[in-house]
Design an enzyme around this catalytic site. Structure first.
Site, short mmCIF file in Angstrom:
data_model
loop_
_atom_site.label_atom_id
_atom_site.label_comp_id
_atom_site.label_asym_id
_atom_site.label_seq_id
_atom_site.Cartn_x
_atom_site.Cartn_y
_atom_site.Cartn_z
N HIS A 1 0.82 -1.22 0.00
CA HIS A 1 0.00 0.00 0.00
C HIS A 1 0.85 1.28 0.00
O HIS A 1 1.97 1.29 0.52
CB HIS A 1 -0.88 -0.03 1.26
CG HIS A 1 -1.93 1.03 1.31
ND1 HIS A 1 -1.77 2.21 2.00
CD2 HIS A 1 -3.16 1.08 0.76
CE1 HIS A 1 -2.88 2.94 1.90
NE2 HIS A 1 -3.74 2.27 1.14
N GLU B 1 1.67 -6.66 3.15
CA GLU B 1 0.25 -6.77 3.49
C GLU B 1 -0.04 -8.26 3.66
O GLU B 1 0.71 -9.10 3.15
CB GLU B 1 -0.63 -6.20 2.38
CG GLU B 1 -0.47 -4.70 2.16
CD GLU B 1 -1.38 -4.14 1.07
OE1 GLU B 1 -2.51 -4.64 0.89
OE2 GLU B 1 -0.96 -3.19 0.40
N LYS C 1 -12.19 -0.01 7.82
CA LYS C 1 -12.72 -0.98 6.85
C LYS C 1 -13.74 -1.88 7.56
O LYS C 1 -14.83 -1.42 7.85
CB LYS C 1 -11.54 -1.70 6.19
CG LYS C 1 -10.83 -0.70 5.26
CD LYS C 1 -9.50 -1.06 4.75
CE LYS C 1 -8.97 0.12 3.90
NZ LYS C 1 -7.53 0.10 3.69
C1 LIG Z 1 -6.61 1.26 3.56
C2 LIG Z 1 -5.24 0.80 3.85
C3 LIG Z 1 -4.42 1.50 4.74
C4 LIG Z 1 -4.79 2.85 5.28
O1 LIG Z 1 -5.78 2.77 6.24
P1 LIG Z 1 -6.70 4.05 6.52
O2 LIG Z 1 -7.20 3.79 7.88
O3 LIG Z 1 -7.74 4.06 5.46
O4 LIG Z 1 -5.80 5.25 6.45
C5 LIG Z 1 -3.21 0.95 5.08
N1 LIG Z 1 -2.80 -0.22 4.55
C6 LIG Z 1 -3.56 -0.90 3.68
C7 LIG Z 1 -3.06 -2.19 3.13
C8 LIG Z 1 -4.79 -0.41 3.29
O5 LIG Z 1 -5.52 -1.05 2.39
#
Ligand SMILES: *Cc1c(COP(=O)(O)O)cnc(C)c1O
Length: 393
Positions: A134, A177, A238
């Site tokens: 990311h 990730e 999310k």
């Molecule tokens: C969405 C996302 C983030 C960032 O998170 P937010 O709380 O939306 O800032 C970080 N890492 C990954 C893999 C993401 O998909």
């Protein structure tokens, strides 16, 4: 040229390459959105509200209860006067969920990655990072000024080779990730953990799309693989239907981040009512209801994947993120526009979010969807794929 003229030149270039972006008035976490111009309802397949908790009454109630005494904002950084009981409670709940000693909240997941990486790595260190990681991981790596080695997506052998670099680094970090946000595929966590351990490297796993959704009781893919990274990163924006981010690890890690993570130190704390909302979501996720929502999400994802395969549109992965690669920007844009015409909201994902030539529809499934919703999507995709002559790239 004036600044506006210079900026306009750049925007025209973006438009010509099919990469111009704009915000959408249709956006929102829920699966159903009223379309502002016509009042027509749109069916959304692009939110990360995987458990369908966005409009859960317990979450709205937690927000208003907290806001009634705490107000909207924290008022200051946690280190000044911004800390609220809501923050500490949520941190305990997150640490307990992951069976870890401690957690630290950040205002967003983006800031969590930036803060953690820059706190742990500096110019004397090596960071080995998956090519599909990311943007917040990429930015954290760059800001740390560490030596960065990017390995091909999910290639554990390449990660191993990169970590073997002879130079006398102070520290080696391996960052991935777990469930990749754009491809919906999974990192080889067992292999990566073994490799990190064999090099004495620190393993950092970003479980933004996994926590709450996959793994035993929604505890993510590291838990599923029986792997214990030194740092797990997550988001509350999310599956947990609120906003904010967190890092999970040892109590010493937590104290160190409080002292060194600039994205924690120099920013106003997460709004306490938002932390309360995340706690409410976490409790639902940890219950039997949560198990039911995860099973439903998985079931609907399988329905979608099976249907896409039958249409000759195979996808990668097995989880709630279904990536339909279409190639060039214009193709993904045309597909997205045609879906919108049919009442379905799935924006095109284009470079630089994904590599050139892999523009796509990124479809996300939520437990809030129904089997009929998925059938509707499949029906429209079927019509479009014959009309456009699509074959997935
Ligand atoms: C969405 C996302 C983030 C960032 O998170 P937010 O709380 O939306 O800032 C970080 N890492 C990954 C893999 C993401 O998909």
């Amino acid at each position: 040229m004036t600044l506006d003229e210079e900026l306009l030149t750049d925007l025209i270039r973006l438009e010509e390459s099919g990469r111009l972006r704009h915000t959408s008035p249709h956006a929102g976490p829920d699966r159903l959105h009223p379309r502002t111009s016509t009042g027509r309802s749109l069916l959304s397949f692009c939110s990360n509200d995987y458990l369908g908790l966005a409009n859960h009454p317990a979450i709205a109630e937690a927000i208003s209860r907290s806001a009634a005494h705490a107000g909207a904002g924290a008022g200051a950084s946690r280190l000044v006067s911004g800390e609220a009981p809501e923050h500490l409670l949520l941190e305990q709940e997150i640490a307990a969920l992951l069976d870890s000693p401690a957690a630290l909240l950040f205002p967003t997941g983006y800031q969590t990655n930036m803060g953690v990486i820059t706190a742990l790595a500096g110019p004397e260190d090596l960071i080995v990072s998956d090519s599909a990681n990311h943007a917040s991981i990429i930015d954290g790596c760059r800001l740390s000024r560490a030596q960065i080695a990017v390995y091909p997506h999910r290639d554990a052998n390449a990660a191993d080779r990169a970590l073997s670099a002879r130079d006398p680094y102070r520290r080696r970090l391996l960052i991935t990730e777990s469930l990749f946000s754009m491809d919906g595929d999974r990192a080889p966590l067992s292999d990566l953990a073994e490799i990190a351990s064999s090099h004495g490297a620190v393993l950092i796993v970003d479980e933004a799309h996994a926590l709450g959704v996959v793994g035993p009781g929604g505890r993510g893919l590291a838990a599923e693989a029986g792997v214990k990274p030194q740092v797990v990163i997550g988001t509350l924006g999310k599956a947990f239907a609120a906003s904010g981010g967190f890092a999970v690890g040892s109590t010493i890690l937590r104290t160190s981040l409080i002292n060194h993570a600039r994205h924690f130190i120099y920013t106003t704390a997460c709004p306490p009512p938002v932390a309360a909302a995340a706690s409410a979501a976490l409790r639902i996720s940890n219950s039997l209801v949560g198990d039911g929502l995860r099973a439903r999400c998985l079931d609907l994802s399988t329905q979608l994947r099976t249907g896409l395969e039958q249409l000759g549109l195979p996808t990668s992965g097995q989880d709630a993120i279904v990536s339909l690669e279409l190639g060039i920007e214009r193709r993904a844009l045309a597909a997205s526009a045609a879906l919108l015409e049919a009442g379905i909201l799935i924006p095109a994902i284009r470079p630089p979010t994904v590599p050139p030539g892999t523009s796509r529809l990124r479809i996300t499934i939520s437990a809030g969807h129904t089997r009929a919703d998925v059938d509707l999507l499949l029906g429209v995709l079927s019509t479009l794929s014959s009309a456009f002559g699509w074959v997935a790239a």
